[in-house]
Design an enzyme around this catalytic site. Structure first.
Site, short mmCIF file in Angstrom:
data_model
loop_
_atom_site.label_atom_id
_atom_site.label_comp_id
_atom_site.label_asym_id
_atom_site.label_seq_id
_atom_site.Cartn_x
_atom_site.Cartn_y
_atom_site.Cartn_z
N GLU A 50 11.17 1.46 -0.64
CA GLU A 50 10.59 0.27 -1.28
C GLU A 50 9.06 0.30 -1.32
O GLU A 50 8.45 -0.24 -2.23
CB GLU A 50 11.07 -1.01 -0.60
CG GLU A 50 12.52 -1.35 -0.86
CD GLU A 50 13.48 -0.66 0.11
OE1 GLU A 50 13.04 0.20 0.90
OE2 GLU A 50 14.69 -0.98 0.06
N PHE A 112 22.25 -11.97 8.45
CA PHE A 112 22.17 -10.53 8.23
C PHE A 112 21.11 -10.22 7.16
O PHE A 112 21.10 -10.82 6.10
CB PHE A 112 23.54 -10.00 7.79
CG PHE A 112 23.51 -8.54 7.45
CD1 PHE A 112 23.22 -7.59 8.42
CD2 PHE A 112 23.76 -8.11 6.15
CE1 PHE A 112 23.18 -6.24 8.11
CE2 PHE A 112 23.72 -6.76 5.83
CZ PHE A 112 23.43 -5.81 6.82
N GLN A 113 20.25 -9.29 7.49
CA GLN A 113 19.15 -8.87 6.60
C GLN A 113 18.30 -10.04 6.14
O GLN A 113 17.83 -10.08 5.01
CB GLN A 113 19.69 -8.08 5.41
CG GLN A 113 20.33 -6.77 5.86
CD GLN A 113 20.50 -5.77 4.75
OE1 GLN A 113 20.76 -6.12 3.62
NE2 GLN A 113 20.35 -4.50 5.09
N LYS A 162 20.18 -15.30 -2.67
CA LYS A 162 21.29 -14.74 -3.43
C LYS A 162 22.07 -15.80 -4.22
O LYS A 162 22.45 -15.57 -5.36
CB LYS A 162 22.24 -13.99 -2.51
CG LYS A 162 23.35 -13.31 -3.30
CD LYS A 162 24.06 -12.24 -2.52
CE LYS A 162 25.03 -11.53 -3.47
NZ LYS A 162 25.85 -10.54 -2.78
N MET A 479 -9.86 13.98 7.65
CA MET A 479 -10.86 12.92 7.78
C MET A 479 -10.98 12.46 9.24
O MET A 479 -12.07 12.18 9.72
CB MET A 479 -10.47 11.75 6.87
CG MET A 479 -11.48 10.62 6.81
SD MET A 479 -13.09 11.18 6.30
CE MET A 479 -13.03 10.90 4.55
C1 LIG Z 1 -11.63 7.09 3.40
C2 LIG Z 1 -12.31 6.12 2.49
C3 LIG Z 1 -13.66 6.24 2.24
C4 LIG Z 1 -14.31 5.38 1.35
N1 LIG Z 1 -15.61 5.60 1.04
C5 LIG Z 1 -16.19 4.90 0.03
C6 LIG Z 1 -17.50 5.21 -0.44
O1 LIG Z 1 -18.17 6.10 0.05
N2 LIG Z 1 -17.99 4.48 -1.48
C7 LIG Z 1 -17.26 3.49 -2.09
O2 LIG Z 1 -17.74 2.91 -3.05
N3 LIG Z 1 -16.04 3.16 -1.63
C8 LIG Z 1 -15.49 3.85 -0.61
N4 LIG Z 1 -14.21 3.54 -0.21
C9 LIG Z 1 -13.51 2.42 -0.88
C10 LIG Z 1 -13.86 1.09 -0.25
O3 LIG Z 1 -13.11 0.91 0.92
C11 LIG Z 1 -13.55 -0.08 -1.24
O4 LIG Z 1 -12.22 -0.01 -1.66
C12 LIG Z 1 -14.40 -0.03 -2.49
O5 LIG Z 1 -15.74 0.23 -2.18
C13 LIG Z 1 -14.31 -1.37 -3.20
O6 LIG Z 1 -14.69 -1.22 -4.52
P1 LIG Z 1 -15.22 -2.44 -5.39
O7 LIG Z 1 -16.41 -3.07 -4.76
O8 LIG Z 1 -15.37 -1.91 -6.75
O9 LIG Z 1 -14.12 -3.54 -5.25
P2 LIG Z 1 -12.64 -3.76 -5.79
O10 LIG Z 1 -11.76 -3.78 -4.61
O11 LIG Z 1 -12.29 -2.91 -6.93
O12 LIG Z 1 -12.80 -5.29 -6.21
C14 LIG Z 1 -13.23 -5.62 -7.47
C15 LIG Z 1 -14.23 -6.75 -7.45
O13 LIG Z 1 -14.42 -7.13 -8.80
C16 LIG Z 1 -13.93 -8.44 -9.03
N5 LIG Z 1 -13.19 -8.43 -10.26
C17 LIG Z 1 -11.92 -8.00 -10.48
N6 LIG Z 1 -11.58 -8.15 -11.77
C18 LIG Z 1 -12.65 -8.69 -12.38
C19 LIG Z 1 -12.92 -9.09 -13.73
N7 LIG Z 1 -12.01 -8.94 -14.71
N8 LIG Z 1 -14.13 -9.62 -14.00
C20 LIG Z 1 -15.06 -9.79 -13.01
N9 LIG Z 1 -14.87 -9.42 -11.74
C21 LIG Z 1 -13.67 -8.87 -11.43
C22 LIG Z 1 -13.09 -8.80 -7.83
O14 LIG Z 1 -13.12 -10.18 -7.61
C23 LIG Z 1 -13.75 -7.99 -6.72
O15 LIG Z 1 -14.85 -8.69 -6.18
C24 LIG Z 1 -13.57 4.35 0.72
C25 LIG Z 1 -12.22 4.20 1.01
C26 LIG Z 1 -11.58 5.09 1.86
C27 LIG Z 1 -10.12 4.91 2.10
C1 LIG Z 2 -0.90 4.92 6.61
C2 LIG Z 2 -2.15 5.43 7.21
N1 LIG Z 2 -2.16 5.85 8.50
C3 LIG Z 2 -3.31 6.33 9.05
C4 LIG Z 2 -4.47 6.37 8.34
C5 LIG Z 2 -5.76 6.88 8.97
N2 LIG Z 2 -6.23 8.09 8.30
C6 LIG Z 2 -7.19 8.06 7.37
S1 LIG Z 2 -7.54 9.55 6.72
C7 LIG Z 2 -6.39 10.29 7.68
C8 LIG Z 2 -6.15 11.77 7.60
C9 LIG Z 2 -5.55 12.18 6.32
O1 LIG Z 2 -5.14 13.53 6.42
P1 LIG Z 2 -4.67 14.36 5.16
O2 LIG Z 2 -3.76 13.56 4.32
O3 LIG Z 2 -4.17 15.68 5.60
O4 LIG Z 2 -5.99 14.52 4.31
P2 LIG Z 2 -7.38 15.27 4.63
O5 LIG Z 2 -8.28 14.27 5.27
O6 LIG Z 2 -7.08 16.43 5.53
O7 LIG Z 2 -7.87 15.68 3.28
C10 LIG Z 2 -5.78 9.36 8.52
C11 LIG Z 2 -4.75 9.69 9.53
C12 LIG Z 2 -4.41 5.89 7.01
N3 LIG Z 2 -5.49 5.85 6.23
N4 LIG Z 2 -3.26 5.46 6.47
#
Ligand SMILES: Cc1cc2nc3c(=O)[nH]c(=O)nc-3n(C[C@H](O)[C@H](O)[C@H](O)COP(=O)(O)OP(=O)(O)OC[C@H]3O[C@@H](n4cnc5c(N)ncnc54)[C@H](O)[C@@H]3O)c2cc1C
Ligand SMILES: Cc1ncc(C[n+]2csc(CCOP(=O)(O)OP(=O)(O)O)c2C)c(N)n1
Lengths: 566, 166
Positions: A50, A112-113, A162, A479
């Site tokens: 799911e 159940f469930q 249901k 990472m």
């Molecule tokens: C491992 C990892 C590393 C990351 N490193 C980075 C990084 O280096 N740099 C980075 O940028 N991000 C990074 N992120 C992502 C970060 O966590 C956020 O998800 C991201 O920065 C959010 O993007 P955003 O500000 O565009 O917001 P979004 O989550 O895309 O939100 C959109 C915003 O726009 C608004 N909005 C939506 N629709 C509309 C519309 N039609 N009109 C007007 N406003 C609207 C919403 O209200 C909201 O405020 C990383 C994520 C991970 C998992």
């Molecule tokens: C569901 C979930 N569990 C744990 C994490 C924490 N986490 C972030 S990056 C990462 C490692 C990811 O490893 P891999 O998919 O092999 O990618 P790589 O960083 O090696 O490119 C982990 C464990 C997460 N982001 N999501």
């Protein structure tokens, strides 16, 4: 005519124009599944878990711009869906999820469930409903789609007991929805737009910072690109905003933030006016708050007032839809006699070009050594002219994809940004490929993430989806390993896999094609074979340099101009 | 800073949980909360007392408005307004203190709503400060039980805080 709840469900989806739903059956939704069997208005895609149904609906929604739809059964079906809902909520992706529930007279009896689905998903959805009478079903479904797809989009869950699916009532489809407590604003306030235009023209060092809102808003990307050229202003995108402006547009400086480019982070730090467009000043973007755009006045365009001045004070807030507000702003700029100060802009661009000169994404690929993960992404770009739909999981591979792929169009880049859900990639790609059957869909994943939803290879096989999965196999939870290397004196606590499956054989076991790539000279051949495949999914298990790190990087707690470059 | 918010919501199941869930999920605190339907039975009105600096209160307002069933909010603390609270307090009243309890009730214009051989139950409405003072004075006489509603509030003057402002 009287219809059963299950028939009403089908009728409503038909009227909403739904063409595809992703789901998994079970006891509480059997009557609905029976009606799904009898109809031919929409297709049902059977996923293998799911969580995947929700990710697939998310992928479908992000590529098509329409609402993603999922259906799950009660109890474990609904709890499995929670991660997928939370993921769509964090990234503001429009989805409607239907969950089965035990019959109304059993609710609260530890039946159940039974799970308190509305309670469990309350903070993982934009809104949720429990339908208590069959008479309320049609209006609830109508409202659910309305709420999911308007304003700041997001997931909405409708929990259907249901007995409601078997009860009957006169079916009447509500043609309009009016929720008095929910009226998202889309037009920007004209006075604020005029003030914004004035500020933009007076700025000497303007900077555009755009995010997911610019991608999801109709016309947002085109107008963003237009605004940049009208103002001759530099643009940076968040991770969620990539693709809103073409990567080869001269105004584009790349992504900003923790793993953003040197030029983007320096330009944000140095600008005197920052215009945030559909972006939410996430902590991965801002780094230490007092060091973020310290010299800038901030204009913030966002549909969600709660995004404005949440982390960074906005001197000029504009509540509204990106596409509409940018149109207003562009019209206003065109009306003005005064133009931007070209001398100041020339000096600003000169400074930016200096930062660009650092070539912060540079890496060396030795011709006879291990394959660099960045090199794989660059070659994928070359093989697809930057036109593929790129879906990632979470980790280093995700950041390399963001930095090196180079996007030309919006709605072609799918990644779990806000929740950072490992396992998102493959199921989201199912939805993406179904939304755009002719597009090349590539999942860039890691050996860790891929194992979180691998079972969806079966779905890809069943529906003949020619998805390409590229595993950047470094043998690590890369990472995590990188953080342990940098901040925990290389104590690699549980970030190394001593046992990895043979991914190529795994692919074959699921009916696809599997290729292991260990040498650089095998890479292009494997990629072109995958790009030519039209029916079967293909898994490329690319063995890459194990201890490569993602740079640039802003360490936690630092300001974004305090980057580690290598 | 203490803020009193008036909130109009749809009178439907689960709205309270959405509001309180928002506060706990985002780490805001609720000092008191009282709810009842308005003249229009489809709408309930909440009075919620919370604390926070300007930024926090601004976020609370925005987050409340983001909840789908929330129709409208008003920060009463930014307006000229009044607040009242109701308390029920059961005080020990044996021979020697019976008269003293009644005297206190009289001073504060509280009414006696229940009498037993050992206690009086008193009812008082007023501003929070008055209720605090009342309880302080009763404490030495031994309070057996006490319950208060938390404040409800309203803007002063002729204008209504309603769905359609007239
Ligand atoms: C491992 C990892 C590393 C990351 N490193 C980075 C990084 O280096 N740099 C980075 O940028 N991000 C990074 N992120 C992502 C970060 O966590 C956020 O998800 C991201 O920065 C959010 O993007 P955003 O500000 O565009 O917001 P979004 O989550 O895309 O939100 C959109 C915003 O726009 C608004 N909005 C939506 N629709 C509309 C519309 N039609 N009109 C007007 N406003 C609207 C919403 O209200 C909201 O405020 C990383 C994520 C991970 C998992
Ligand atoms: C569901 C979930 N569990 C744990 C994490 C924490 N986490 C972030 S990056 C990462 C490692 C990811 O490893 P891999 O998919 O092999 O990618 P790589 O960083 O090696 O490119 C982990 C464990 C997460 N982001 N999501």
């Amino acid at each position: 005519m009287k219809l059963t709840g299950a028939q009403i469900f089908v009728e409503c989806l038909k009227r909403e124009g739904v063409e595809l739903i992703f789901g998994y059956p079970g006891g509480a939704v059997l009557s609905i599944y029976d009606e799904i069997f009898k109809q031919n208005h929409f297709r049902h895609v059977l996923v293998r878990h799911e969580q995947s149904a929700l990710h697939a609906a998310n992928g479908y929604a992000r590529v098509s711009g329409r609402c993603g739809v999922a259906i799950v059964t009660s109890g474990p079906g609904a709890t499995n869906a929670v991660t997928g809902l939370a993921d769509s909520y964090a990234d503001s992706v429009p989805t409607v999820c239907f969950s089965g529930q035990v019959p109304t007279n059993m609710i609260g009896n530890d039946a159940f469930q039974e799970a308190d689905t509305v309670g469990i998903t309350r903070s993982a959805t934009k809104h949720n409903f429990l339908v208590k009478r069959v008479e309320d079903l049609a209006i609830t479904i109508r409202q659910a789609f309305h709420i999911a797809t308007t304003g700041r989009q997001g997931p909405v869950l409708v929990d259907i007991p249901k007995d409601i699916t078997n009860d009957t009532c006169l079916f009447e489809y509500p043609e309009t929805v009016d929720i008095r407590s929910y009226k998202p604003v889309s037009q920007g306030h004209p006075g604020q737009v005029r003030r914004a235009a004035k500020m933009l023209l007076e700025a000497e060092r303007p900077m555009i910072y755009s995010g997911g809102g610019a991608v999801s808003s109709v016309g947002g990307a085109e107008r963003l690109t237009e605004l940049a050229s009208l103002l001759n202003a530099p643009v940076t995108n968040t991770l969620m905003g990539l693709g809103a402006i073409p990567c080869d547009d001269p105004h584009f400086l790349g992504m900003l933030g923790m793993h953003g480019t040197y030029e983007a982070n320096m330009a944000v730090t140095g600008c005197d006016l920052l215009i945030a467009i559909g972006a939410r000043f996430d902590d991965r973007v801002t780094g230490r708050l007092d060091g973020f755009a310290p010299n800038a006045k901030v204009i913030h365009i966002d549909v969600d007032p709660s995004s404005i001045s949440k982390n960074i004070h906005a001197h000029l807030p504009i509540v509204g839809d990106v596409g509409i507000v940018l149109k207003q702003l562009i019209d206003e700029l065109a009306r003005r006699e005064t133009k931007a100060d070209t001398n100041a802009l020339a000096a600003w661009w000169q400074q930016i070009d200096g930062w660009r000169g650092r070539d912060c994404l540079h890496f060396e690929q030795p011709s006879d050594g291990k394959i660099k993960p960045q090199e794989v992404i660059r070659r994928l770009h070359a093989a697809t002219a930057g036109e593929a739909i790129v879906v990632t999981d979470v980790g280093q591979h995700q950041m390399w994809a963001a930095q090196h792929y180079g996007f030309r169009k919006p709605r072609r880049w799918l990644t779990s940004g806000g929740l950072g859900t490992m396992g998102y990639g493959l199921p989201a790609a199912l939805g993406a490929q179904m939304a755009a059957p002719d597009a090349r869909t590539i999942v860039i994943t890691g050996d860790g993430s891929f194992q979180m939803c691998t079972q969806e290879l079966a779905t890809a096989f069943q529906y003949k989806l020619p998805i390409t999965v590229v595993i950047l196999n470094n043998g690590y939870l890369g990472m995590v390993r990188q953080w342990q290397e940098m901040f925990y004196q290389q104590r690699y606590s549980h970030s190394y896999f001593d046992a990895l499956p043979n991914f190529a054989k795994l692919a074959e076991a699921y009916g696809g094609i599997g290729i292991k790539v260990e040498q650089l000279d095998q890479l292009d051949g494997a990629i072109s074979r995958a790009m030519a495949e039209r029916e079967r999914f293909m898994v490329l298990d690319v063995i890459v340099e194990g201890e490569e790190n993602v740079y640039p990087m802003v360490p936690a707690g630092a300001a974004i101009n305090e980057m580690v470059l290598s | 800073m203490r803020h009193t918010l008036a909130i109009l919501v749809e009178n439907e199941a689960g709205v309270m949980t959405r509001v309180t869930g928002l506060f706990s999920a985002r780490g805001y605190n609720i000092e008191s909360l009282s709810v009842a339907p308005t003249l229009d039975e489809t709408i309930s009105r909440m009075t919620l007392v919370t604390r926070g600096d300007e930024r926090v209160i601004e976020q609370i307002n925005k987050q409340l408005n983001k909840l789908i069933p929330v129709i409208k909010t008003e920060d009463l603390s930014r307006t000229s307004h009044m607040e009242r609270e109701l308390v029920l307090v059961k005080v020990q009243a044996k021979h020697e203190t019976r008269a003293e309890v009644l005297r206190m009730a009289d001073v504060f214009r509280a009414s006696v709503v229940d009498v037993s051989e050992e206690s009086y139950t008193l009812e008082l409405t007023g501003k929070a400060g008055k209720i605090d003072a009342f309880l302080r004075m009763l404490t030495p006489l031994h309070i057996i039980e006490m319950t208060r509603t938390g404040p409800i509030g309203m803007r002063r003057g002729g204008k209504a805080f309603a769905v359609e402002e007239k």
